[in-house]
Design an enzyme around this catalytic site. Structure first.
Site, PDB file in Angstrom:
ATOM      1  N   TYR A 146       0.028  -2.218   0.289  1.00  0.00           N
ATOM      2  CA  TYR A 146       0.632  -2.224  -0.622  1.00  0.00           C
ATOM      3  C   TYR A 146       1.235  -0.672   0.029  1.00  0.00           C
ATOM      4  O   TYR A 146       0.333   0.671  -0.277  1.00  0.00           O
ATOM      5  CB  TYR A 146       0.319  -2.727  -1.972  1.00  0.00           C
ATOM      6  N   ASP A 241       0.030   6.154   4.959  1.00  0.00           N
ATOM      7  CA  ASP A 241      -0.272   5.301   3.452  1.00  0.00           C
ATOM      8  C   ASP A 241      -1.808   6.217   2.961  1.00  0.00           C
ATOM      9  O   ASP A 241      -2.630   5.421   3.323  1.00  0.00           O
ATOM     10  CB  ASP A 241       0.152   4.703   2.525  1.00  0.00           C
ATOM     11  N   LYS A 269      -4.428   9.116  -6.041  1.00  0.00           N
ATOM     12  CA  LYS A 269      -5.789   8.158  -6.450  1.00  0.00           C
ATOM     13  C   LYS A 269      -6.939   9.516  -6.322  1.00  0.00           C
ATOM     14  O   LYS A 269      -6.902  10.336  -7.474  1.00  0.00           O
ATOM     15  CB  LYS A 269      -6.634   7.075  -5.730  1.00  0.00           C
TER      16      LYS A 269
HETATM   17  C1  LIG Z   1      -2.483   2.767  -5.636  1.00  0.00           C
HETATM   18  C2  LIG Z   1      -2.164   2.688  -3.458  1.00  0.00           C
HETATM   19  C3  LIG Z   1       0.044   2.942  -4.431  1.00  0.00           C
HETATM   20  C4  LIG Z   1       0.357   4.026  -5.404  1.00  0.00           C
HETATM   21  O1  LIG Z   1      -0.073   3.926  -6.251  1.00  0.00           O
HETATM   22  P1  LIG Z   1       0.598   4.805  -7.889  1.00  0.00           P
HETATM   23  O2  LIG Z   1      -0.138   5.595  -8.082  1.00  0.00           O
HETATM   24  O3  LIG Z   1      -0.474   3.032  -8.549  1.00  0.00           O
HETATM   25  O4  LIG Z   1       1.934   4.554  -8.380  1.00  0.00           O
HETATM   26  C5  LIG Z   1       0.690   3.096  -3.006  1.00  0.00           C
HETATM   27  N1  LIG Z   1      -0.728   2.825  -1.626  1.00  0.00           N
HETATM   28  C6  LIG Z   1      -1.607   2.329  -1.927  1.00  0.00           C
HETATM   29  C7  LIG Z   1      -2.140   2.394  -0.622  1.00  0.00           C
HETATM   30  C8  LIG Z   1      -2.122   2.722  -2.707  1.00  0.00           C
HETATM   31  O5  LIG Z   1      -3.890   2.004  -2.894  1.00  0.00           O
END
Ligand SMILES: *Cc1c(COP(=O)(O)O)cnc(C)c1O
Length: 429
Positions: A146, A241, A269
């Site tokens: 994701y 990411d 985060k």
């Molecule tokens: C949470 C998350 C996102 C998205 O971040 P948001 O602040 O919710 O848009 C992207 N990549 C990873 C790996 C994530 O855990």
């Protein structure tokens, strides 16, 4: 033990009238575990209290950002002080420079960084930058990884080799994902095939260095180095990411933990200290393509928001090596305890982890990819979740999410969790 959730239920009913599904992010709806989401009134340390007055030990921690726990006093003080100086200016501030310096100091592959308001924006912008910098079109990503909900990165569908962009959701056009190639995680051949076929046109390969949005699925030994090698050979950029792993699995993130250096990194985060703040960065040579230095446009009215920056900077400064040692130790204790609880009950689970990032798969075999994750027994997970919630332990309401410990959790908290899990597991068997 029964708990009434009268006020949560009443708020949920009202929410359903005016907010789609009653929530502002789908997983909060308890869709896969049943029941009514708890509406939280307040949090302190490792605990949250809902509007019905029930207290829970919290293992969601806002899905990762609250690595120091709820309402951590230094973060509250920093955010309050910043707020009193003004909430937003739309012109540069000192804090943005300090936060950028703090990120650059911790993550050697990042020489320059641009702040955004969400991980989604960071991922979307990093891919645009990669395309702009390389002059290429295609993006390789992994099934089950994701990267936020921007169109091109929502293609996650289909197992099989190099599935060509099948939109994962209505509203995403085939055009938007036509240049997205989805391959299975931990699969070398599929990546080799994608590069053999499209190598000249691959701008970037994106991955979560530890997949943590399909449960936690670490890379096989050597897999990240393999990705580094193949992208470099084909002149494609490697994007880690680290929205989830950054400043959680090590001071310098997964790239420090595994010793593999990407070209681009996204953060979110933990970096925002519980506020809407994320970032993407890389070498100065790549980052110079961004406007206003270069032609690749990217912007944000609230980017680098001073209140969020103050909170994020304060959180990062509190996360020294000792903090990570403590956090990993808490995770060790919880993981051992949970593994024991399920073993005693004769329930097959696989606990998968990288440092303090982990989850419990109700699966027969270790999970290496998205197809494996989908074999998990989600009903048994749901029963476990409900048993724990009734005992006052707030776990992520999905089999496909990580469980988050924070530095506000104590060994007593962990032991109480293990005791509750032992009871719950016995009920399930
Ligand atoms: C949470 C998350 C996102 C998205 O971040 P948001 O602040 O919710 O848009 C992207 N990549 C990873 C790996 C994530 O855990």
């Amino acid at each position: 033990m029964t708990m009434t959730a009268d006020r949560s239920s009443a708020l949920y009913e009202r929410a359903l009238e005016v907010i789609p599904g009653g929530v502002n992010s789908p997983v909060r709806a308890f869709g896969s575990v049943g029941g009514t989401p708890r509406f939280v009134a307040e949090g302190e340390g490792a605990r949250i209290t809902d509007v019905d007055g029930h207290r829970y030990l919290d293992y969601v921690c806002s899905w990762g950002p609250l690595i120091l726990g709820h309402a951590q006093p230094d973060i509250v003080a920093a955010a309050r002080a910043a707020l009193e100086r003004g909430s937003s200016f739309g012109t540069p501030t000192r804090g943005e420079v300090e936060l950028a310096e703090a990120i650059v100091e911790r993550v050697p592959s990042v020489e320059q960084v641009r702040l955004t308001s969400s991980g989604t924006e960071a991922g979307m912008s990093a891919v645009r930058l990669a395309r702009g910098a390389t002059g290429r079109h295609k993006v390789v990503k992994f099934a089950g990884h994701y990267h936020g909900h921007s169109d091109a990165l929502l293609a996650a569908a289909g197992s099989g080799v190099a599935t060509l962009g099948i939109p994962g959701t209505p509203g995403v056009t085939e055009g938007a994902t036509a240049d997205t190639i989805v391959v299975p995680w931990n699969d070398r051949e599929a990546v080799e095939e994608a590069f053999a076929e499209h190598g000249d046109d691959i701008a970037v390969l994106a991955c979560e260095p530890v997949a943590a949005n399909m449960g936690v699925v670490p890379p096989d030994e050597g897999y990240l180095a393999f990705l580094r090698g193949i992208t470099a050979r084909h002149g494609a950029l490697l994007l880690f990411d680290e929205v989830m792993t950054g400043f959680r699995v090590a001071r310098g993130g997964a790239q420090e933990h595994y010793g593999v250096t990407p070209d681009l990194t996204t953060f979110g985060k933990v970096v925002g200290g519980g506020f809407p703040l994320a970032a993407f960065g890389g070498s100065a040579d790549v980052m110079r393509h961004l406007a206003p230095t270069g032609p690749v446009y990217q912007a944000g009215t609230l980017s680098g928001n001073p209140v969020a920056v103050a909170a994020g900077l304060t959180q990062l400064r509190l996360l020294d090596d000792a903090a990570y040692k403590t956090l990993d130790g808490l995770a060790d204790r919880l993981i051992d305890g949970l593994a024991n609880a399920f073993q005693q009950a004769g329930i097959g689970v696989h606990v998968q982890r990288c440092a303090s990032l982990f989850n419990v798969f109700f699966a027969d075999a270790p999970v290496r990819d998205f197809a494996g994750a989908q074999t998990a027994d989600t009903e048994r997970f749901a029963a476990f979740f409900r048993g724990m919630l009734a005992r006052g332990f707030h776990l992520p309401p999905s089999q496909y999410e990580a469980i988050f410990v924070s530095l506000a959790h104590t060994t007593e908290d962990i032991d109480a969790t293990v005791a509750a899990a032992t009871e719950t597991a016995a009920e399930l068997s």
